[in-house]
Design an enzyme around this catalytic site. Structure first.
Site, PDB file in Angstrom:
ATOM      1  N   GLY A  15       0.851  -1.200   0.000  1.00 27.34           N
ATOM      2  CA  GLY A  15       0.000   0.000   0.000  1.00 27.34           C
ATOM      3  C   GLY A  15       0.885   1.247   0.000  1.00 27.34           C
ATOM      4  N   ARG A  25      13.493  10.244  -3.209  1.00 22.65           N
ATOM      5  CA  ARG A  25      14.368  11.416  -3.475  1.00 22.65           C
ATOM      6  C   ARG A  25      15.627  11.341  -2.615  1.00 22.65           C
ATOM      7  NH1 ARG A  25      14.544  16.190  -0.581  1.00 22.65           N
ATOM      8  NH2 ARG A  25      15.208  18.089  -1.688  1.00 22.65           N
ATOM      9  N   VAL A  27      17.008   8.686  -1.114  1.00 19.08           N
ATOM     10  CA  VAL A  27      17.857   7.544  -1.519  1.00 19.08           C
ATOM     11  C   VAL A  27      18.655   7.933  -2.758  1.00 19.08           C
ATOM     12  CG1 VAL A  27      17.766   5.211  -2.520  1.00 19.08           C
ATOM     13  CG2 VAL A  27      16.389   5.744  -0.490  1.00 19.08           C
ATOM     14  N   THR A  28      17.948   8.509  -3.728  1.00 20.24           N
ATOM     15  CA  THR A  28      18.595   8.842  -5.015  1.00 20.24           C
ATOM     16  C   THR A  28      19.714   9.861  -4.830  1.00 20.24           C
ATOM     17  OG1 THR A  28      16.531   8.356  -6.187  1.00 20.24           O
ATOM     18  CG2 THR A  28      18.164   9.701  -7.357  1.00 20.24           C
ATOM     19  N   ARG A  76       1.007  -5.232  -5.741  1.00 23.11           N
ATOM     20  CA  ARG A  76       1.168  -6.456  -4.941  1.00 23.11           C
ATOM     21  C   ARG A  76       1.380  -7.580  -5.948  1.00 23.11           C
ATOM     22  NH1 ARG A  76      -2.654  -3.448  -1.645  1.00 23.11           N
ATOM     23  NH2 ARG A  76      -1.701  -3.029   0.363  1.00 23.11           N
ATOM     24  N   ASP A 107       5.136  -4.781   5.787  1.00 23.17           N
ATOM     25  CA  ASP A 107       5.623  -6.113   6.161  1.00 23.17           C
ATOM     26  C   ASP A 107       5.623  -7.076   4.980  1.00 23.17           C
ATOM     27  OD1 ASP A 107       2.673  -7.138   8.096  1.00 23.17           O
ATOM     28  OD2 ASP A 107       2.924  -6.336   6.082  1.00 23.17           O
ATOM     29  N   THR A 130       4.378   2.611   5.405  1.00 24.16           N
ATOM     30  CA  THR A 130       2.992   2.139   5.483  1.00 24.16           C
ATOM     31  C   THR A 130       2.222   3.003   6.476  1.00 24.16           C
ATOM     32  OG1 THR A 130       1.520   0.364   6.238  1.00 24.16           O
ATOM     33  CG2 THR A 130       3.751   0.372   7.172  1.00 24.16           C
ATOM     34  N   ASP A 132      -0.154   2.091   8.165  1.00 22.06           N
ATOM     35  CA  ASP A 132      -0.602   1.264   9.300  1.00 22.06           C
ATOM     36  C   ASP A 132       0.284   1.429  10.529  1.00 22.06           C
ATOM     37  OD1 ASP A 132      -1.388  -1.511   7.060  1.00 22.06           O
ATOM     38  OD2 ASP A 132      -2.397   0.394   7.456  1.00 22.06           O
ATOM     39  N   ASP A 134       2.641  -0.405  11.579  1.00 25.89           N
ATOM     40  CA  ASP A 134       2.650  -1.670  12.341  1.00 25.89           C
ATOM     41  C   ASP A 134       3.983  -2.406  12.256  1.00 25.89           C
ATOM     42  OD1 ASP A 134       0.856  -3.640   9.800  1.00 25.89           O
ATOM     43  OD2 ASP A 134       2.560  -2.256   9.709  1.00 25.89           O
ATOM     44  N   ARG A 176      -5.394  -1.997   8.681  1.00 25.82           N
ATOM     45  CA  ARG A 176      -5.356  -3.459   8.494  1.00 25.82           C
ATOM     46  C   ARG A 176      -5.597  -4.110   9.855  1.00 25.82           C
ATOM     47  NH1 ARG A 176      -0.986  -6.230   5.120  1.00 25.82           N
ATOM     48  NH2 ARG A 176       0.132  -4.926   6.500  1.00 25.82           N
ATOM     49  N   GLY A 190     -11.200  13.735  20.022  1.00 27.83           N
ATOM     50  CA  GLY A 190     -12.123  13.660  21.164  1.00 27.83           C
ATOM     51  C   GLY A 190     -13.221  12.650  20.958  1.00 27.83           C
ATOM     52  N   ASN A 219     -24.255  16.375  22.590  1.00 21.70           N
ATOM     53  CA  ASN A 219     -25.093  16.641  21.431  1.00 21.70           C
ATOM     54  C   ASN A 219     -24.726  15.749  20.256  1.00 21.70           C
ATOM     55  OD1 ASN A 219     -27.183  18.021  20.282  1.00 21.70           O
ATOM     56  ND2 ASN A 219     -25.764  19.351  19.165  1.00 21.70           N
TER      57      ASN A 219
HETATM   58  O1  F6P Z   1      -1.523  -1.443   4.332  1.00 25.63           O
HETATM   59  C1  F6P Z   1      -2.065  -0.195   4.004  1.00 25.63           C
HETATM   60  C2  F6P Z   1      -3.541  -0.320   3.742  1.00 25.63           C
HETATM   61  O2  F6P Z   1      -4.063   0.947   3.450  1.00 25.63           O
HETATM   62  C3  F6P Z   1      -4.327  -0.913   4.892  1.00 25.63           C
HETATM   63  O3  F6P Z   1      -4.557   0.014   5.942  1.00 25.63           O
HETATM   64  C4  F6P Z   1      -5.584  -1.337   4.168  1.00 25.63           C
HETATM   65  O4  F6P Z   1      -6.313  -2.330   4.861  1.00 25.63           O
HETATM   66  C5  F6P Z   1      -5.013  -1.893   2.860  1.00 25.63           C
HETATM   67  O5  F6P Z   1      -3.799  -1.193   2.633  1.00 25.63           O
HETATM   68  C6  F6P Z   1      -5.925  -1.691   1.681  1.00 25.63           C
HETATM   69  O6  F6P Z   1      -5.340  -2.413   0.609  1.00 25.63           O
HETATM   70  P1  F6P Z   1      -5.680  -2.028  -0.918  1.00 25.63           P
HETATM   71  O7  F6P Z   1      -4.933  -0.764  -1.229  1.00 25.63           O
HETATM   72  O8  F6P Z   1      -5.167  -3.199  -1.685  1.00 25.63           O
HETATM   73  O9  F6P Z   1      -7.163  -1.828  -1.019  1.00 25.63           O
END
Ligand code: F6P
Length: 327
Positions: A15, A25, A27-28, A76, A107, A130, A132, A134, A176, A190, A219
């Site tokens: 993703g 940029r 890295v390059t 992917r 990952d 990412t 996420d 994670d 995810r 909040g 409210n």
């Molecule tokens: O891993 C990043 C992410 O945005 C996740 O938060 C989400 O569940 C997934 O990719 C969505 O995957 P796709 O872009 O294949 O719809």
């Protein structure tokens, strides 16, 4: 020892996340500053297999630090999961005389790099890209801060209309199977409740919290639901709540892929630039098959297997804070 690396490849995978261009940029330009040639691989691992390689110059990466997405695109690749696919990829790296590879992704990206490194002798360095957030081995992944700000901006807008109509909103955020986006965006906006995969969701407990909100004459109320929550997504949770709590008109908003785009925040631009520079320096120091991260503001190197196997822990103090401040 004289540096043997004369040419590297860089690619983005999984993703996309805001800040990936800033990383490409950095890295390059760091590589070029060390007389190392750079090839960009387009379309992630699939592009490595299909031979989508293109030279990157300082000019190629000018005026992209502020752009979301990735100029190298991402994908992917099922084919990279096969030995034949990885063999084709390696042959392309050889054909382009690539000495090392910088992989920017999550990952899945590092899992692929780990398998590849067990079959072929070519150094990989990973950059955590990412939303996420994670990945173990870095306090923040590239893109997480920008995604947080995108969610906060959206939820603030939802609060405006919820308050105008005395409504209860369930807002689903990405992540995810991690709740980092949900937790911090919930605190920042909040939210009256935050549901994350790391802690079990009990609907009766959630109802109790909403009852408290009603007694405090709120409210409007906002429940942030991480897409991977065990109680299901926002629509599932809303349906379960509606059965037992109907004092507010309810609506559901799934933020979706808007969280993946947008111009990277200053934080993400600086993080991506720092890590991109560190990735090339790591290669020059002879490091390989590690993810470069920033831990307590220090550059850290984490072996791929650790970066993907361990999860960053949810901060229990933040969970408690969210509870106390939502009353
Ligand atoms: O891993 C990043 C992410 O945005 C996740 O938060 C989400 O569940 C997934 O990719 C969505 O995957 P796709 O872009 O294949 O719809």
């Amino acid at each position: 020892m004289k540096n043997k690396i004369k040419k590297i490849a860089v690619f983005t995978s999984g993703g996309d996340s805001p800040g990936m261009n800033a990383a490409i940029r950095a890295v390059t330009r760091t590589a070029l500053a060390n007389d190392i040639e750079v090839m960009g691989i387009c379309d992630g691992y699939q592009g490595m297999i299909d031979g989508h390689f293109e030279p990157l110059t300082s000019y190629s990466v000018s005026n992209i630090i502020q752009r979301g997405g990735t100029i190298l695109r991402s994908a992917r690749s099922q084919e990279f999961r096969t030995k034949e696919g990885r063999k084709k990829a390696f042959e392309n790296l050889l054909k382009h005389t690539i000495d090392a590879v910088v992989a920017i992704g999550g990952d899945g990206t590092f899992t692929g790099a780990l398998v590849f490194s067990q079959e072929y002798e070519i150094p990989f360095i990973g950059l955590p890209g990412t939303i996420d957030n994670d990945l173990f081995g870095t306090d923040n992944c590239i893109g997480y801060d920008t995604a947080l700000n995108t969610v906060v901006e959206a939820v603030d807008k939802i609060r405006d209309t919820a308050d105008s109509h005395h409504r209860l909103f369930f807002v689903e955020v990405m992540g995810r199977d991690a709740g980092f986006i949900a937790l911090r965006s919930g605190i920042a906006t909040g939210a009256e409740a935050i549901l994350i995969p790391e802690t079990k969701t009990y609907i009766p407990q959630l109802i109790e919290k909403l009852e408290q909100g009603r007694e405090h004459h709120k409210n409007s109320m906002i429940i942030i639901v991480a897409e991977g929550d065990d109680a299901g997504g926002a629509y599932d949770v809303a349906a379960k709540v509606k059965e037992r709590f109907n004092y507010y008109d309810m609506r559901v908003t799934v933020l979706g892929h808007v969280q993946r785009g947008g111009s990277p925040s200053a934080y993400d631009r600086v993080l991506a630039s720092t890590l991109g520079n560190a990735a090339v320096n790591a290669l020059l120091e002879g490091k390989q098959n590690v993810m470069v991260g920033l831990v307590k503001n220090e550059i850290a190197y984490t072996p791929f297997e650790k970066a993907i196997k361990h999860h960053n822990e949810i901060n229990p103090q933040l969970l408690q804070l969210a509870d106390i401040l939502a009353l």
